[in-house]
Design a protein around this motif. Structure first.
Motif, PDB file in Angstrom:
ATOM      1  N   UNK A  12       0.833  -1.216   0.000  1.00  0.00           N
ATOM      2  CA  UNK A  12       0.000   0.000   0.000  1.00  0.00           C
ATOM      3  C   UNK A  12       0.863   1.259   0.000  1.00  0.00           C
ATOM      4  N   UNK A  13       1.848   1.264  -0.883  1.00  0.00           N
ATOM      5  CA  UNK A  13       2.747   2.403  -1.012  1.00  0.00           C
ATOM      6  C   UNK A  13       2.311   3.273  -2.186  1.00  0.00           C
ATOM      7  N   UNK A  14       2.340   4.583  -2.053  1.00  0.00           N
ATOM      8  CA  UNK A  14       1.965   5.470  -3.158  1.00  0.00           C
ATOM      9  C   UNK A  14       3.032   5.443  -4.261  1.00  0.00           C
ATOM     10  N   UNK A  15       2.604   5.709  -5.482  1.00  0.00           N
ATOM     11  CA  UNK A  15       3.560   5.747  -6.589  1.00  0.00           C
ATOM     12  C   UNK A  15       4.461   6.976  -6.516  1.00  0.00           C
ATOM     13  N   UNK A  16       3.969   8.023  -5.859  1.00  0.00           N
ATOM     14  CA  UNK A  16       4.768   9.232  -5.658  1.00  0.00           C
ATOM     15  C   UNK A  16       4.927   9.452  -4.154  1.00  0.00           C
ATOM     16  N   UNK A  17       5.988   8.890  -3.536  1.00  0.00           N
ATOM     17  CA  UNK A  17       6.137   8.995  -2.076  1.00  0.00           C
ATOM     18  C   UNK A  17       6.380  10.437  -1.624  1.00  0.00           C
ATOM     19  N   UNK A  18       5.849  10.764  -0.452  1.00  0.00           N
ATOM     20  CA  UNK A  18       6.042  12.079   0.141  1.00  0.00           C
ATOM     21  C   UNK A  18       6.648  11.904   1.526  1.00  0.00           C
ATOM     22  N   UNK A  19       7.678  12.658   1.794  1.00  0.00           N
ATOM     23  CA  UNK A  19       8.341  12.571   3.083  1.00  0.00           C
ATOM     24  C   UNK A  19       9.526  11.621   3.050  1.00  0.00           C
ATOM     25  N   UNK A  20      10.446  11.804   3.989  1.00  0.00           N
ATOM     26  CA  UNK A  20      11.690  11.044   4.013  1.00  0.00           C
ATOM     27  C   UNK A  20      11.448   9.556   4.240  1.00  0.00           C
ATOM     28  N   UNK A  21      10.549   9.189   5.144  1.00  0.00           N
ATOM     29  CA  UNK A  21      10.296   7.775   5.447  1.00  0.00           C
ATOM     30  C   UNK A  21       9.712   7.066   4.232  1.00  0.00           C
TER      31      UNK A  21
END
Length: 336
Positions: free
Chosen positions: A217-226
């Motif tokens: 369940x990870x976004x294709x465009x991650x936001x944030x360092x983690x």
């Protein structure tokens, strides 16, 4: 004493790396005709055939036959689709006014892609995994070769069949038909490659990343360092696995075999938005294929074997191309 132990360990490491390199080099070699195991065809009834390995009788698959009205000798098309059953594509073609022969073979590799097979592997199997994967391709080629020779009237002498046989490979079936068309060029009259893909490293990498993002369940465009760090780790792992698997499968890429095909029309049917075969991947196939060649682009993603409308559309285009090439004809003969 420690120095001797160090030398022995170093010698062992060098030997291991040398043996691994030699094994990898042998595995990556293109398929040779003499490697292909012999299979045989047995017609169970008028619609279903069994294809069985002669050297390993536990290996078998089935094929479905359509066409050949009584008293006609007809051209033949052999379909090998993806890992899912090819019968779906064959059933959709029933509405076409096509008396010529069509045979759809179920992919023999279906059981092998079951993850339970891989989970049962021990050290010896993993050490030989490259040879085991290559053996699966060889046996699939053996089954396909048996069908080709069974339905080629000039080889089998069966009056139901002409000497004109088209190999049609869809999705995961395409590399096998392309390889056999190269190895049995004189017995193949046409080659259809439907939603075909190559560049296994790129393919595996894209799919591993896509499936990993879905699973976790990870976004294709991650936001944030983690999130960015997790995505980077996923892409790094996917890239490593993709390189590992594609290295073993280099001999299965179609551009190895397409240049060896002579005097055989080749036709590509592609999806404009196919995630498995983007334009750069397809260009490798087009550039490797000799003339005469042609292509057809259809809207949408990779073909869905569960979509009857898409299957019927592909069946129609296959039939139209075959008729235009003079490879879906019939002639009368005395069947008595």
């Amino acid at each position: 004493m420690l120095r001797w132990i160090g030398k022995i360990l170093l010698l062992g490491l060098i030997s291991f790396l040398g043996l691994s390199y030699w094994k990898l080099k042998q595995i990556r070699q293109p398929i040779r005709p003499e490697e292909i195991p012999r299979w045989q065809v047995r017609e169970l009834d008028t619609e279903q055939w069994e294809i069985q390995s002669i050297s390993d009788p536990e290996r078998k698959t089935i094929a479905w036959f359509r066409g050949n009205p009584r008293g006609l000798r007809c051209d033949t098309s052999i379909l090998l689709t993806g890992v899912q059953q090819g019968k779906n594509l064959l059933d959709r073609s029933d509405v076409l006014n096509d008396p010529a022969n069509t045979v759809a073979m179920e992919h023999p590799i279906r059981e092998y892609v079951n993850k339970q097979v891989w989970l049962s592997y021990g050290v010896a199997e993993w050490w030989s995994v490259g040879e085991l994967i290559r053996l699966e391709m060889l046996h699939t080629l053996g089954a396909l070769q048996a069908l080709l020779r069974h339905t080629n009237g000039s080889l089998d002498g069966d009056a139901r069949f002409t000497e004109q046989v088209v190999l049609a490979g869809g999705s995961f079936g395409a590399p096998f038909t392309a390889a056999l068309a190269s190895l049995e060029n004189e017995n193949v009259s046409g080659l259809l490659l439907i939603y075909a893909f190559t560049d296994f490293e790129g393919l595996f990498n894209r799919e591993f990343v896509r499936q990993g993002r879905i699973h976790y369940k990870m976004p294709s465009e991650p936001e944030g360092l983690v999130a960015w760090s997790k995505d980077l780790g996923l892409r790094a792992l996917a890239g490593s696995l993709a390189w590992f698997l594609s290295t073993f499968l280099e001999y299965g890429e179609m551009e190895v075999y397409l240049p060896n095909i002579r005097n055989t029309p080749i036709h590509f049917i592609n999806g404009r938005d196919d995630r498995l075969a983007p334009q750069a991947s397809y260009d490798l196939l087009w550039n490797a294929a000799p003339e005469p060649k042609s292509d057809l682009w259809l809207p949408g993603d990779h073909i869905n074997p569960g979509d009857p409308v898409a299957l019927l559309q592909v069946s129609e285009y296959m039939y139209e191309w075959g008729k235009a090439q003079g490879l879906r004809d019939c002639e009368e003969f005395d069947s008595q």
